[in-house]
Design a protein around this motif. Structure first.
Motif, PDB file in Angstrom:
ATOM      1  N   TYR A  67     -11.058   0.190 -11.461  1.00 35.27           N
ATOM      2  CA  TYR A  67      -9.964   0.605 -10.315  1.00 35.27           C
ATOM      3  C   TYR A  67      -8.580   0.649 -11.238  1.00 35.27           C
ATOM      4  O   TYR A  67      -8.331  -0.210 -12.123  1.00 35.27           O
ATOM      5  N   GLN A  68      -7.719   1.630 -11.084  1.00 37.88           N
ATOM      6  CA  GLN A  68      -6.511   1.590 -11.573  1.00 37.88           C
ATOM      7  C   GLN A  68      -5.563   2.091 -10.862  1.00 37.88           C
ATOM      8  O   GLN A  68      -5.678   3.301  -9.968  1.00 37.88           O
ATOM      9  N   THR A  69      -4.145   1.827 -10.701  1.00 36.10           N
ATOM     10  CA  THR A  69      -3.237   2.566  -9.980  1.00 36.10           C
ATOM     11  C   THR A  69      -1.890   2.661 -11.121  1.00 36.10           C
ATOM     12  O   THR A  69      -1.819   1.720 -11.901  1.00 36.10           O
ATOM     13  N   ASP A  96      -2.783  -1.158  -3.285  1.00 38.54           N
ATOM     14  CA  ASP A  96      -3.785  -1.165  -2.326  1.00 38.54           C
ATOM     15  C   ASP A  96      -4.775  -2.513  -2.481  1.00 38.54           C
ATOM     16  O   ASP A  96      -5.551  -2.316  -3.313  1.00 38.54           O
ATOM     17  N   SER A 103      -4.815  -2.461 -13.002  1.00 40.18           N
ATOM     18  CA  SER A 103      -6.343  -2.131 -13.371  1.00 40.18           C
ATOM     19  C   SER A 103      -7.000  -3.418 -13.323  1.00 40.18           C
ATOM     20  O   SER A 103      -6.771  -4.636 -13.688  1.00 40.18           O
ATOM     21  N   GLY A 123       1.912   2.080  -3.289  1.00 40.15           N
ATOM     22  CA  GLY A 123       1.020   2.394  -4.427  1.00 40.15           C
ATOM     23  C   GLY A 123       0.006   1.162  -4.842  1.00 40.15           C
ATOM     24  O   GLY A 123      -0.882   1.322  -5.788  1.00 40.15           O
ATOM     25  N   LYS A 165       0.978  -1.330   0.063  1.00 36.50           N
ATOM     26  CA  LYS A 165       0.051   0.199   0.156  1.00 36.50           C
ATOM     27  C   LYS A 165       0.816   1.224   0.028  1.00 36.50           C
ATOM     28  O   LYS A 165       0.342   2.021  -0.714  1.00 36.50           O
TER      29      LYS A 165
END
Length: 81
Positions: free
Chosen positions: A60-62, A46, A78, A44, A41
């Motif tokens: 969801y995307q990071t 989570d 994602s 980046g 987390k």
């Protein structure tokens, strides 16, 4: 069934693309120690937010920027339908 997509870009070009079944995400949340989940987390990723989004059908995307072997790379994680 939705999948977790992990894409790695090097110098703006797609380098690798991996599709991960969601049951592996659910399993990882159960078996990883809390310290590992916190560490992800902090970087980046989570897992709890990913899990919640996958259960509710939300997007969801990071995006992570990393440096590997002196090359700047971008990792996109994602949920894909």
């Amino acid at each position: 069934m939705a999948r977790l997509m992990i894409e790695k870009f090097a110098e703006g070009q797609l380098d690798k693309k991996i599709a991960v079944p969601l049951f592996l995400l659910h399993s990882a949340r159960r078996i990883l120690p809390a310290a590992a989940i916190r560490s992800l987390k902090d970087k980046g990723i989570d897992l709890d937010a990913l899990y919640t989004a996958s259960c509710s059908g939300q997007a969801y995307q990071t995006v992570l920027d990393v440096r590997e072997k002196h090359i700047n790379k971008t990792i996109v994680i994602s949920l894909q339908p």
